[in-house]
Motif scaffolding. Structure first.
Motif, short mmCIF file in Angstrom:
data_model
loop_
_atom_site.label_atom_id
_atom_site.label_comp_id
_atom_site.label_asym_id
_atom_site.label_seq_id
_atom_site.Cartn_x
_atom_site.Cartn_y
_atom_site.Cartn_z
N ALA A 33 0.83 -1.21 0.00
CA ALA A 33 0.00 0.00 0.00
C ALA A 33 0.86 1.26 0.00
CB ALA A 33 -0.94 0.00 1.21
N VAL A 34 1.96 1.24 0.76
CA VAL A 34 2.83 2.40 0.82
C VAL A 34 3.61 2.55 -0.47
CG1 VAL A 34 4.76 3.47 2.05
CG2 VAL A 34 2.98 2.28 3.31
N ARG A 35 4.11 1.43 -0.99
CA ARG A 35 4.85 1.50 -2.26
C ARG A 35 3.95 2.02 -3.38
NH1 ARG A 35 7.65 -4.14 -3.03
NH2 ARG A 35 6.37 -4.78 -1.27
N ALA A 36 2.70 1.57 -3.36
CA ALA A 36 1.76 2.04 -4.38
C ALA A 36 1.50 3.54 -4.22
CB ALA A 36 0.45 1.27 -4.28
N SER A 37 1.36 3.99 -2.96
CA SER A 37 1.14 5.41 -2.70
C SER A 37 2.32 6.24 -3.19
CB SER A 37 0.92 5.66 -1.20
OG SER A 37 -0.27 5.06 -0.77
N ARG A 38 3.54 5.76 -2.94
CA ARG A 38 4.72 6.50 -3.38
C ARG A 38 4.79 6.53 -4.90
NH1 ARG A 38 7.38 7.81 1.10
NH2 ARG A 38 7.55 6.32 2.81
N ALA A 39 4.43 5.41 -5.52
CA ALA A 39 4.45 5.36 -6.98
C ALA A 39 3.46 6.36 -7.57
CB ALA A 39 4.13 3.94 -7.45
N GLU A 40 2.36 6.60 -6.85
CA GLU A 40 1.36 7.56 -7.32
C GLU A 40 1.75 8.99 -6.95
OE1 GLU A 40 -2.19 6.27 -5.46
OE2 GLU A 40 -2.24 4.35 -6.49
N GLY A 41 2.86 9.18 -6.26
CA GLY A 41 3.31 10.51 -5.88
C GLY A 41 2.77 11.00 -4.56
N LEU A 50 4.30 8.63 6.10
CA LEU A 50 3.33 7.99 5.22
C LEU A 50 3.10 6.57 5.71
CD1 LEU A 50 1.59 8.17 2.63
CD2 LEU A 50 3.58 7.29 1.37
N ALA A 51 1.91 6.32 6.25
CA ALA A 51 1.56 4.98 6.71
C ALA A 51 0.86 4.26 5.55
CB ALA A 51 0.69 5.06 7.95
N SER A 52 -0.27 3.70 5.76
CA SER A 52 -0.94 2.92 4.72
C SER A 52 -1.79 3.84 3.84
CB SER A 52 -1.80 1.83 5.36
OG SER A 52 -2.31 0.96 4.38
N GLY A 53 -1.12 4.76 3.13
CA GLY A 53 -1.81 5.66 2.22
C GLY A 53 -2.26 6.97 2.82
N GLU A 156 -7.08 4.05 11.51
CA GLU A 156 -5.82 4.65 11.05
C GLU A 156 -4.78 4.61 12.15
OE1 GLU A 156 -7.09 8.07 7.80
OE2 GLU A 156 -7.28 8.51 9.94
N TRP A 157 -5.19 4.94 13.36
CA TRP A 157 -4.25 4.98 14.48
C TRP A 157 -3.65 3.59 14.70
CZ3 TRP A 157 -2.66 2.91 18.89
CH2 TRP A 157 -1.86 3.67 19.73
N GLU A 158 -4.51 2.57 14.75
CA GLU A 158 -4.01 1.23 15.06
C GLU A 158 -3.14 0.68 13.93
OE1 GLU A 158 -5.48 -3.18 16.58
OE2 GLU A 158 -6.75 -1.41 16.92
N VAL A 159 -3.54 0.91 12.68
CA VAL A 159 -2.73 0.45 11.55
C VAL A 159 -1.34 1.09 11.61
CG1 VAL A 159 -2.45 0.62 9.04
CG2 VAL A 159 -4.64 -0.12 10.00
N ALA A 160 -1.29 2.39 11.89
CA ALA A 160 0.01 3.08 11.98
C ALA A 160 0.84 2.52 13.12
CB ALA A 160 -0.21 4.57 12.17
N ALA A 291 -0.82 14.04 0.30
CA ALA A 291 -0.92 14.92 -0.86
C ALA A 291 -0.59 14.14 -2.13
CB ALA A 291 0.03 16.10 -0.70
N ARG A 292 -1.27 14.45 -3.18
CA ARG A 292 -1.04 13.81 -4.47
C ARG A 292 -0.90 14.87 -5.55
NH1 ARG A 292 -1.95 8.44 -3.68
NH2 ARG A 292 -3.14 7.91 -1.82
N PRO A 293 -0.09 14.62 -6.56
CA PRO A 293 0.11 15.62 -7.60
C PRO A 293 -1.16 15.87 -8.39
CG PRO A 293 1.09 13.55 -8.24
CD PRO A 293 0.66 13.39 -6.81
N ALA A 294 -1.31 17.09 -8.87
CA ALA A 294 -2.49 17.43 -9.69
C ALA A 294 -2.46 16.62 -10.99
CB ALA A 294 -2.49 18.92 -10.00
N PRO A 295 -3.62 16.20 -11.48
CA PRO A 295 -3.65 15.42 -12.72
C PRO A 295 -3.22 16.26 -13.91
CG PRO A 295 -5.87 16.01 -12.00
CD PRO A 295 -4.94 16.40 -10.90
#
Length: 295
Positions: A33-41, A50-53, A156-160, A291-295
């Protein structure tokens, strides 16, 4: 034979990597989930992880004034009227409560700036700070929002807290005494007042020391092994130090403060206080969307 030898070498390599990870010499692999989030910027502010998205504060919050950046005392509630009430009340009670040593112990100072009461308390997440206690659900929500953040949901708290490895404690699946600042033998109210259930608004409680130089409440990040790892980064003190409010209007805080006799780890939560409750043990850390980059 060659296949068997190759298998042994593979297992030795895996075991070596796992050992290095456990010693903190190699970071834990990032979850998908984190690797995917980083790949998406996806990205977080520098004071968050950055935890699970999503983003979560690296440390329990301390408070400053939003406009002037003046620090606020972590030993009093941030609301000006409640601060004045607590200060005036304990100026009287400290001289009649507990033994001679307790009666001689002064209240922590409040700056002239904070006494004036013209400030907007804002959460900051930084290492080496005294974390802010004396927060109700509502004041915790306000200080996070003043920083452009929000309260974390219970999930969110527990996952982190469980980290990328999804373990019961920040450091693993088995309880380790003293790794996190939790389960202290002595309750601060017992030390000052002679009764653990008494005087929980006393501003002096989080200032106490055990054995001369062991503070009951540690500075943020001081318990280095109490870290919930997310790739190359980590969130500190999610178990112990202070209880932390989460976004539940019924009133829920998680983690377990330093004198709570719990071995429940990341699943520990307290639900028997309403959202207006606060005392020396109730703090918070904030979340926000990545935060994610603008499309």
């Amino acid at each position: 034979m060659k296949s068997s030898s190759r298998s042994r070498h593979t297992w030795v390599l895996v075991a070596s990597v796992v050992a290095l990870i456990g010693l903190g010499l190699v970071p834990w692999p990032e979850p998908l989930a984190v690797r995917a989030s980083r790949a998406e910027g996806a990205r977080c502010p520098s004071d968050m992880v950055l935890a699970s998205g999503y983003c979560i504060d690296r440390y329990e919050v301390s408070l400053i004034d939003r406009d002037s950046k003046e620090p606020l005392s972590p030993f009093y509630p941030p609301d000006p009227n409640m601060l004045a009430f607590v200060y005036d009340r304990w100026q009287l009670l400290r001289s009649t409560t507990g033994g001679p040593a307790a009666r001689a112990m002064p209240l922590p100072e409040i700056s002239d700036f904070q006494r004036a009461g013209k400030y907007t308390a804002m959460a900051v997440s930084q290492a080496g700070a005294v974390p802010q206690g004396y927060l109700s659900y509502y004041s915790a929500k306000r200080v996070c929002e003043a920083a452009g953040k929000r309260l974390c949901s219970p999930k969110e708290w527990e996952v982190a807290c469980r980290g990328a490895r999804d373990t019961a404690f920040p450091y693993g699946d088995e309880y380790q005494a003293d790794t996190c600042n939790v389960g202290k033998v002595y309750h601060p109210a017992s030390i000052l007042h002679g009764l653990s259930s008494s005087g929980h608004l006393d501003p002096r409680l989080n200032l106490l020391m055990l054995d001369g130089d062991n503070p009951v409440l540690r500075l943020t990040g001081a318990s280095q092994a109490c870290a919930s790892h997310w790739g190359k980064d980590a969130v500190f003190d999610m178990v112990g130090n202070l209880d932390e409010w989460v976004d539940d209007l019924e009133g829920t805080f998680k983690g377990g403060f330093y004198a709570r006799r719990t071995t429940g780890g990341c699943s520990t939560q307290i639900t028997n206080h309403g959202p207006t409750y606060f005392d020396y043990s109730t703090g918070v850390r904030c979340c926000r969307d990545a935060a994610r980059p603008a499309p």
